[in-house]
Design a protein around this motif. Structure first.
Motif, short mmCIF file in Angstrom:
data_model
loop_
_atom_site.label_atom_id
_atom_site.label_comp_id
_atom_site.label_asym_id
_atom_site.label_seq_id
_atom_site.Cartn_x
_atom_site.Cartn_y
_atom_site.Cartn_z
N LYS A 264 21.55 -26.93 6.74
CA LYS A 264 21.91 -28.28 6.30
C LYS A 264 22.06 -28.21 4.78
O LYS A 264 21.32 -28.81 4.01
CB LYS A 264 20.83 -29.29 6.71
CG LYS A 264 21.31 -30.74 6.66
CD LYS A 264 22.33 -31.04 7.72
CE LYS A 264 22.84 -32.48 7.62
NZ LYS A 264 23.90 -32.75 8.59
N TYR A 348 26.42 -38.27 16.40
CA TYR A 348 25.75 -38.24 15.10
C TYR A 348 26.37 -39.25 14.14
O TYR A 348 25.65 -39.89 13.36
CB TYR A 348 25.81 -36.84 14.50
CG TYR A 348 24.62 -35.98 14.88
CD1 TYR A 348 23.36 -36.25 14.34
CD2 TYR A 348 24.75 -34.91 15.76
CE1 TYR A 348 22.26 -35.47 14.67
CE2 TYR A 348 23.65 -34.13 16.10
CZ TYR A 348 22.41 -34.41 15.55
OH TYR A 348 21.32 -33.65 15.89
N LYS A 351 24.93 -42.50 14.87
CA LYS A 351 23.56 -42.61 14.36
C LYS A 351 23.57 -42.91 12.86
O LYS A 351 22.76 -43.71 12.36
CB LYS A 351 22.81 -41.30 14.60
CG LYS A 351 22.39 -41.05 16.04
CD LYS A 351 21.64 -39.73 16.15
CE LYS A 351 21.30 -39.41 17.59
NZ LYS A 351 20.61 -38.09 17.72
N GLU A 355 21.95 -46.16 10.97
CA GLU A 355 20.91 -46.02 9.94
C GLU A 355 21.34 -46.61 8.60
O GLU A 355 20.70 -46.36 7.58
CB GLU A 355 20.55 -44.54 9.77
CG GLU A 355 19.83 -43.96 11.00
CD GLU A 355 19.56 -42.47 10.87
OE1 GLU A 355 18.40 -42.06 11.06
OE2 GLU A 355 20.51 -41.71 10.58
N ARG A 388 16.69 -38.85 4.05
CA ARG A 388 15.80 -38.81 5.22
C ARG A 388 16.49 -39.29 6.48
O ARG A 388 15.90 -39.27 7.56
CB ARG A 388 14.56 -39.68 4.97
CG ARG A 388 13.68 -39.22 3.84
CD ARG A 388 13.24 -37.77 3.99
NE ARG A 388 12.62 -37.52 5.29
CZ ARG A 388 12.39 -36.31 5.82
NH1 ARG A 388 12.79 -35.24 5.17
NH2 ARG A 388 11.80 -36.17 6.99
N ALA A 389 17.74 -39.72 6.39
CA ALA A 389 18.47 -40.16 7.57
C ALA A 389 18.68 -38.99 8.52
O ALA A 389 18.73 -37.82 8.12
CB ALA A 389 19.82 -40.75 7.17
N THR A 390 18.81 -39.32 9.80
CA THR A 390 19.01 -38.28 10.82
C THR A 390 20.21 -37.41 10.49
O THR A 390 20.16 -36.19 10.61
CB THR A 390 19.20 -38.92 12.21
OG1 THR A 390 18.05 -39.72 12.50
CG2 THR A 390 19.38 -37.87 13.29
N VAL A 391 21.30 -38.04 10.07
CA VAL A 391 22.53 -37.28 9.79
C VAL A 391 22.39 -36.37 8.58
O VAL A 391 23.17 -35.44 8.40
CB VAL A 391 23.75 -38.21 9.62
CG1 VAL A 391 24.17 -38.80 10.95
CG2 VAL A 391 23.47 -39.28 8.57
N GLN A 393 19.40 -34.87 7.91
CA GLN A 393 18.32 -33.93 8.20
C GLN A 393 18.65 -32.97 9.33
O GLN A 393 18.17 -31.83 9.35
CB GLN A 393 17.04 -34.69 8.54
CG GLN A 393 16.38 -35.36 7.35
CD GLN A 393 15.81 -34.35 6.37
OE1 GLN A 393 15.14 -33.40 6.74
NE2 GLN A 393 16.10 -34.53 5.08
N GLU A 394 19.46 -33.39 10.30
CA GLU A 394 19.75 -32.55 11.45
C GLU A 394 21.14 -31.93 11.33
O GLU A 394 22.07 -32.55 10.81
CB GLU A 394 19.65 -33.37 12.75
CG GLU A 394 18.24 -33.89 13.00
CD GLU A 394 18.12 -34.63 14.32
OE1 GLU A 394 19.08 -34.61 15.13
OE2 GLU A 394 17.06 -35.25 14.55
N CYS A 402 27.54 -35.99 4.41
CA CYS A 402 26.71 -37.10 3.91
C CYS A 402 26.75 -37.09 2.39
O CYS A 402 26.35 -36.12 1.75
CB CYS A 402 25.27 -36.95 4.38
SG CYS A 402 25.07 -37.05 6.16
N SER A 419 14.19 -30.47 3.43
CA SER A 419 14.94 -30.14 4.64
C SER A 419 14.19 -29.05 5.36
O SER A 419 13.53 -28.21 4.74
CB SER A 419 16.35 -29.67 4.28
OG SER A 419 17.00 -29.13 5.41
#
Length: 491
Positions: A264, A348, A351, A355, A388-391, A393-394, A402, A419
């Protein structure tokens, strides 16, 4: 079946492609797998998965081949000669290999051809490393003569991903064979044909029979291969969860591992950077290969004072990228590698919006009849999300970026390192002192400064944290497939 030229070098409609077990073509005896072209949804051909019994047969054949061929005991220049001929064979078949990869995973023909040539270069590099690498004479601390020699592990289980099967396959086959091992290579289900074709180049180059096998299938095949007691080392490139599962099971046997997993990667633009050059690099760094790259710069941090200006430049770069059929030389980006993976990418993006993010550009499938049958998706930039958003972090593994702002160096480094991953990073600045500080502070195995995705087979590559362990490429990449042994000669 698709209208695909039937020849000795292409999948033949209506027939299942044989696997390569013990150096010989063998039909898989597991479930039938239909390989689909993501550009138009048409089937390319079929192959049968390897049963656990066939996986065991491949491992046993590898062990017999090591004993019968004397491969590990050959002089380095003798192994190098075979790898050099294999590089020649890959170059001879470069267009065929590129076509297979393009059909199977949707990379453009241009990129696929470049990767086929890169695969040849990797094999040629490891031929040179094999022939020229030196063993060591550490300084003695007494009345003895000390030597360090390197010996192969034996049978290597190599598992490659679907996103770049040519380069990833060569990065495992080249150093493992140069080091004196045999290899059982598991192809990804969706890129079986190109993986088989690459392995056959080695066979055609005169590699002793049985030193390379190719098995295929899903989780069952991977479990059978990595759990086989005849395997001496596992080399895996793929998702982090799969790598963790392999590592847990290998721990009981203390089996050595080379793991190149997810990423990431933060891509950082300071206000004093060459913004136009940075915008081009950021766009290609995330959208190139439709974002399906472990080192994709998927988290963008832009200094606040230039964020608006840089965003405009970046959007222009993204929207200038032409999404289209991978066979069209005008296409910058082809489809995502499968329809299922496109749905994952779209999930994603949803998501990210849930968020609090917003779409700056993209965020949808391209419109038009020419896109309807394929797994296409536009380059997408999401703004308004936190780190810290899902997109953020993953790993999405798709053309989704992002975009976040930063105001000070300390906060930037904290966010960039916040991360689970640590594979790569990029920095754009005119201040070499800042570049040095930030590069050393970033938790990443590769850091690019005023460039991005500049890769060399001669430089070690790997990740920190959940991005993996061990290193590929370079002399260190070959040494990863060898064990060091110390010899003491009494005087």
């Amino acid at each position: 079946m698709p209208l695909l030229a039937a020849s000795a070098e292409m999948p033949v409609p209506g027939s299942a492609e044989p696997l390569l077990i013990g150096g010989r073509p063998v039909q898989g005896d597991g479930a039938e797998i239909t390989v689909t072209n993501p550009a138009d949804g048409s089937p390319i051909g079929t192959v049968h998965a390897s049963s656990p019994a066939q996986v065991s047969e491949a491992v046993a054949a590898a062990r017999r081949a090591l004993a019968d061929s004397g491969w590990a005991g050959l002089q380095p220049h003798q192994r190098a000669r075979v790898l050099g001929r294999a590089a020649d064979e890959v170059e001879r078949q470069v267009d065929h290999l590129a076509e297979l990869q393009m059909l199977e995973n949707g990379k453009t023909r241009t990129e696929s051809r470049a990767q086929a040539l890169s695969a040849a270069g990797i094999l040629r590099y490891y031929a040179a490393v094999c022939e020229c690498s030196e063993e060591q004479v550490p300084p003695s601390r007494g009345a003895y003569f000390n030597m360090t020699v390197y010996e192969p592990y034996g049978v290597v289980a190599a598992l490659t991903p679907w996103n770049s099967p040519l380069t990833m396959g060569a990065q495992k086959l080249g150093p493992a064979l140069a080091a004196g091992n045999a290899v059982v290579l598991k192809a990804a289900e969706t890129t079986t044909f190109v993986t088989l074709a690459l392995a056959r180049c080695l066979v055609d180059a005169g590699l002793p029979e049985g030193l390379v096998s190719v098995v295929t299938g899903g989780v069952e095949t991977a479990v059978a291969l990595t759990g086989d007691p005849g395997v001496d080392l596992i080399s895996f490139t793929g998702g982090t969860e799969a790598g963790q599962s392999i590592a847990r099971k290998a721990a009981d046997r203390l089996l050595p591992l080379i793991l190149e997993l997810g990423g990431k990667s933060p891509h950082i633009v300071f206000a004093d950077a060459d913004l136009k050059a940075a915008a081009k690099a950021v766009a290609s760094g995330i959208f190139g290969g439709t974002g399906q790259s472990c080192v994709a710069g998927s988290r963008l941090f832009v200094e606040g004072s230039v964020a608006e200006e840089f965003t405009a430049l970046l959007v222009a770069e993204a929207e200038a990228m032409r999404v289209g059929p991978p066979s069209d030389p005008q296409s910058t980006l082809g489809p995502i590698a499968s329809f299922a993976h496109r749905e994952r990418v779209e999930g994603y993006v949803a998501k990210g919006l849930a968020e609090g993010g917003h779409i700056i550009t993209g965020g949808r499938r391209p419109e038009g009849a020419s896109y309807d049958a394929g797994a296409y998706y536009l380059p997408t930039i999401i703004g308004g999300v936190s780190n810290r958003a899902t997109v953020a972090q993953e790993e999405i593994f798709g053309p989704v970026l992002c975009l976040m702002r930063f105001e000070d160096e300390a906060g930037l480094i904290a966010d960039a390192n916040d991360s689970a991953f640590g594979l790569a990073a990029g920095i754009w600045t005119a201040d070499y002192r800042r570049a040095w500080r930030v590069a050393r502070a970033l938790e990443a195995g590769t850091v690019w400064i005023n460039t991005y995705k500049q890769l060399s087979i001669a430089a070690p590559f790997g990740g920190f944290k959940l991005s993996g362990s061990g290193r590929e490429k370079g002399l260190q990449g070959m040494r990863s497939y060898q064990q060091a042994k110390s010899l003491y000669w009494g005087l």
